[in-house]
Design an enzyme around this catalytic site. Structure first.
Site, mmCIF file in Angstrom:
data_model
loop_
_atom_site.group_PDB
_atom_site.id
_atom_site.type_symbol
_atom_site.label_atom_id
_atom_site.label_comp_id
_atom_site.label_asym_id
_atom_site.label_seq_id
_atom_site.Cartn_x
_atom_site.Cartn_y
_atom_site.Cartn_z
ATOM 1 C CD GLU A 22 4.200 -7.580 0.239
ATOM 2 O OE1 GLU A 22 3.513 -6.950 -0.255
ATOM 3 O OE2 GLU A 22 5.530 -7.464 -0.191
ATOM 4 N NE ARG A 76 5.285 -3.464 0.893
ATOM 5 C CZ ARG A 76 5.708 -2.089 0.819
ATOM 6 N NH1 ARG A 76 5.797 -1.190 1.549
ATOM 7 N NH2 ARG A 76 5.826 -1.620 -0.479
ATOM 8 C CB SER A 79 3.818 -8.515 -3.951
ATOM 9 O OG SER A 79 3.755 -7.287 -4.933
#
Length: 300
Positions: free
Chosen positions: A292, A173, A222
């Site tokens: 995130e 990520r 998320s």
């Protein structure tokens, strides 16, 4: 910002809006006003706009579909640039496909499918655009899109250039870029895959995401990264935050790594709720969750 809009008027072929609410351009449906919101028609438009902004000493933020983004209630001073019209997808050679930053993830998977290529079905159900997916190395099931990237096309120092993926540092990520670099597109190396096999992967991915991620309210996906070897939703559950509320913001009672807007939420409420979750998880397990979702903009 009015002066900048006037400066490029007649040459800029895209769309320019002044004092535009970012709540209209983010999946969370919160966020204050951007001084200027622009949608360039192509790379030439983008070069014209960023050049004018640089000459004026104004900053800018580049967005794709507005997913994975939380804009503070004070909005954004400077410009927000949407790359939604840089969405061309084409086959380069036998195994490679290039996609502009504004192309939607599912569109890229579908295009590759039509060409008999596959491997990136895991991004089918991830909302948003390829530029955003590349920027955060989006993925699922242990894979990330940058594993399939041969090169990235970026705008850097007023010059569009294509660089091999080996030029970049990236991981889970995460993709390291200079602050003002803009992702224009990606070239992906895929593998021969029967279209029916890709169709089955798309179907399974979309069904799985509908069953697990259909949280019923606006969200940004998320909210926290998964700690190494763990699922963020499990540690949030263990700390007792499923269904926790802060004004109009709520930890989803369907998937506790989704923070949702149950109606009338503000960015400040999301930020306070996220801080409560992080503190509670740390006290319960010693783990420090990392967002995130990208948080940008100014306080009111």
């Amino acid at each position: 910002m009015i002066a900048i809009a006037e400066m490029i008027s007649g040459r800029f072929r895209g769309k320019i809006l002044l004092d535009e609410p970012m709540s209209s351009h983010t999946s969370l449906k919160v966020g204050g006003y951007a001084d200027l919101f622009a949608v360039p028609e192509d790379i030439d438009d983008l070069l014209l706009l960023t050049g004018a902004l640089k000459d004026a000493g104004a900053g800018f933020l580049v967005i794709g579909g507005g997913y994975n983004l939380l804009v503070r209630d004070g909005g954004i001073r400077g410009a927000v640039i949407s790359l939604e019209r840089l969405n061309r997808i084409e086959r380069v050679d036998e195994y490679t496909v290039s996609a502009g930053a504004g192309a939607e993830n599912l569109q890229v998977v579908r295009y590759a499918q039509q060409q008999g290529l596959g491997g990136i079905g895991f991004i089918s159900g991830i909302p948003g655009t390829v530029g955003g997916a590349v920027r955060m190395n989006a993925g699922a099931y242990g894979e990330g899109i940058l594993q399939y990237a041969l090169s990235l096309k970026i705008l850097s120092n007023a010059c569009a250039k294509e660089l091999p993926i080996s030029s970049f540092n990236f991981g889970y990520r995460h993709l390291e870029l200079d602050q003002e670099d803009i992702i224009l597109g990606v070239t992906l190396r895929l593998r021969p895959t029967p279209p029916e096999e890709t169709e089955e992967l798309i179907r399974r991915d979309l069904e799985l995401r509908r069953s697990k991620h259909n949280v019923g309210f606006p969200s940004a996906g998320s909210f926290f990264k998964n700690p190494e070897g763990m699922a963020a939703w499990r540690v949030i559950d263990a700390a007792g935050f499923r269904g926790a509320v802060e004004g109009g913001a709520m930890v989803s009672d369907i998937h506790s790594n989704f923070l949702v807007n149950r109606g009338g939420a503000t960015a400040a409420e999301f930020i306070r709720l996220a801080a409560r979750v992080k503190q509670g998880v740390f006290e319960q397990s010693g783990l420090l969750l990392e967002e995130e979702v990208r948080i940008v903009g100014e306080e009111p």
